[in-house]
Structures are given as structure tokens and as C-alpha cells.
Design an enzyme around this catalytic site. Structure first.
Site, PDB file in Angstrom:
ATOM      1  N   PHE A 156       0.806  -1.217   0.000  1.00  0.00           N
ATOM      2  CA  PHE A 156       0.000   0.000   0.000  1.00  0.00           C
ATOM      3  C   PHE A 156       0.839   1.268   0.000  1.00  0.00           C
ATOM      4  O   PHE A 156       0.398   2.304  -0.511  1.00  0.00           O
ATOM      5  CB  PHE A 156      -0.981  -0.015   1.180  1.00  0.00           C
ATOM      6  CG  PHE A 156      -2.170  -0.873   0.919  1.00  0.00           C
ATOM      7  CD1 PHE A 156      -3.245  -0.395   0.187  1.00  0.00           C
ATOM      8  CD2 PHE A 156      -2.196  -2.191   1.346  1.00  0.00           C
ATOM      9  CE1 PHE A 156      -4.341  -1.196  -0.085  1.00  0.00           C
ATOM     10  CE2 PHE A 156      -3.282  -3.011   1.077  1.00  0.00           C
ATOM     11  CZ  PHE A 156      -4.360  -2.514   0.356  1.00  0.00           C
ATOM     12  N   GLU A 157       2.017   1.214   0.582  1.00  0.00           N
ATOM     13  CA  GLU A 157       2.883   2.382   0.528  1.00  0.00           C
ATOM     14  C   GLU A 157       3.473   2.518  -0.864  1.00  0.00           C
ATOM     15  O   GLU A 157       3.641   3.619  -1.377  1.00  0.00           O
ATOM     16  CB  GLU A 157       3.993   2.283   1.575  1.00  0.00           C
ATOM     17  CG  GLU A 157       3.504   2.280   3.022  1.00  0.00           C
ATOM     18  CD  GLU A 157       2.822   3.577   3.413  1.00  0.00           C
ATOM     19  OE1 GLU A 157       3.075   4.604   2.755  1.00  0.00           O
ATOM     20  OE2 GLU A 157       2.025   3.558   4.378  1.00  0.00           O
TER      21      GLU A 157
END
Length: 257
Positions: free
Chosen positions: A107-108
């Protein structure tokens, strides 16, 4: 259980005066830990042990008091710039499992150069929030553009702080398996330890509610940035809920020393 600390058995407790006007006593030896209570100037505190921590005005020593929390030695009149009692033995926070690392990395995302996140903060690597626009603290260790290898090292460094955060925010009534713990590490990595500290989510856990109930109810609420729902945050919260719901026999909280 918060991070356990026990003084060296041979070291007697000693009392000293607080020199600062209002001095926070924290759940761990550093300024990133949650505030447990505050002391006022001239108050007498008893030190049970001392340990290294965040440097405050040149002093890296933190004193554990009989209240079970830590205060910077800079604000305690011990009469010495060194150790005056025994060292604390500290249990470390549990390390996140690979599923948690993978979730955060996914997700980062990985960006080798400095960029601005959705709320305008300078960021690099796997979601590392820079201390300034030049990411000077990263450049002190790694070249930018970051290699993916160094990016993962930086991610591991950043995760350690939030592993400690969740461990210290978890009171004696909190029980988490490694996947539930990982979901909370990912969440706090995203929203910050300060927000986690004041959250209804952690309050409910510390009141004794089950993580299996609290996580799917509270995590999805953290989907806003600047008052706007972000689809990426919705997906991340869903993934964290799914991770927390994945069965495992591996325990994380309370910490075993």
C-alpha cells in the site's frame, strides 16, 4: 502488557526532584512514546532504574520511576550527567510477520525519489515521511534515489517505531495474535502513533473488548484524508481487517520476556 522493564536487582530506588515546569512521564524511554502522566517542578520522584533513549538537550538517559513510566534524566536533579542507579532490562516489541511487511509495502508502494503524499508531506521509499523537504535524515544513511534494498531497510527501521507504539499503547487487558498486531502496526504506520494513542480503537481494546470485534468496526473509519474519503485508504483498511481476521496461533500481545 506494555513493554516490560525491570531494574537491576542490586540497585536501590532513589528519589530526586523534577526540574522542569511540566515534565511528561512516558510509557517508554523516548519522546515518541505515549504520555502516562506528568510531573510538576519540584516534585519528588523515585527512580528504579535508568536506560538509554531519545536525546533531550544532550542527555540520552531516561529514568524509570515507581509510577512505571519514563522521564528524561535532563529534567531530573540527580546531581550527575551519568547513571546514578542500575540499568533497566528492556523487553523488545514483537517483530511483525511477513504478511504485515508485505501489506505495508504493497500500500505504501516504492518510490526511489522524494515525492509528496496525498496530504502534501515529503515522502520517499516505502512511505517514509521525511523530517524535512530534503529528507536529510534519510540522506545521512542512504543515497537518494533509493535502491529497493535500501528502501526495505528504511521500511524495517520505520516499522520498528510503530511496533513499539502498539506494544506500549496496549494495556494489561489487550490480547493480540500476530496478525491482529500486524493490522494495528500497519494502521499506526499509516495514521501515526499520536492518532493511535487517542483513538477509540485503542480505548476499546484497553477496556477489554476483543480485537476480533473492535478491528473490523473501528479500522474502516480511518478512511479520510483532509476530510475526503480516499479509495486507497478504504482498500488498506479492508486489507488490515482481513489480516486481523486471519487465524494464527502466533501470539504478540501480551509480550513475553
Amino acid at each position: 502488557m506494555k513493554l516490560a522493564t525491570i531494574a537491576a536487582l542490586a540497585a536501590p530506588a532513589s528519589a530526586y526532584l523534577i526540574t522542569g515546569s511540566t515534565v511528561n512521564c512516558r510509557t517508554g524511554p523516548g519522546t515518541s512514546y505515549a504520555v502516562k502522566k506528568s510531573y510538576t517542578q519540584g516534585q519528588d520522584v523515585t527512580i528504579t532504574c535508568q536506560t538509554p533513549g531519545t536525546i533531550v538537550n544532550g542527555n540520552s538517559i531516561w529514568d524509570k520511576t515507581t509510577d512505571g513510566c519514563y522521564v528524561s534524566d535532563y529534567y531530573v536533579q540527580t546531581g550527575s550527567s551519568g547513571y546514578v542507579t542500575g540499568r533497566c532490562a528492556v523487553c523488545s516489541a514483537p517483530k511483525s510477520n511477513q504478511a504485515t511487511v508485505d501489506l505495508i509495502a504493497e500500500f505504501e508502494g516504492f518510490v526511489p525519489n522524494i515525492y509528496l503524499d496525498p496530504v502534501g508531506k515529503p515522502t520517499v521509499g516505502y512511505g517514509h515521511l521525511c523530517s524535512d523537504s530534503n529528507c536529510s535524515e534519510v540522506r545521512a544513511k542512504y543515497a537518494i534515489p533509493l535502491s529497493q534494498t535500501n528502501g526495505k531497510k528504511l521500511l524495517a527501521d520505520d516499522m520498528a517505531r510503530f511496533e513499539t507504539c502498539i506494544t506500549n499503547l496496549s494495556g494489561s487487558k489487550v490480547t493480540l495474535n500476530l496478525n491482529q498486531y500486524g493490522a494495528l502496526v500497519s494502521w499506526s504506520f499509516n495514521v501515526g502513533c499520536g492518532n493511535a494513542q487517542t483513538s477509540t480503537l485503542m480505548s476499546r481494546l484497553n477496556n477489554g473488548e476483543s480485537a476480533a470485534t473492535v478491528l473490523p468496526q473501528e479500522l474502516p473509519k480511518w478512511k479520510y484524508a483532509g476530510g475526503v474519503v480516499l479509495p486507497g485508504l478504504v482498500r488498506r483498511r479492508d486489507a488490515e481487517v482481513a489480516l486481523g481476521a486471519t487465524a494464527t496461533t502466533a501470539k504478540a500481545i501480551p509480550v513475553s520476556c
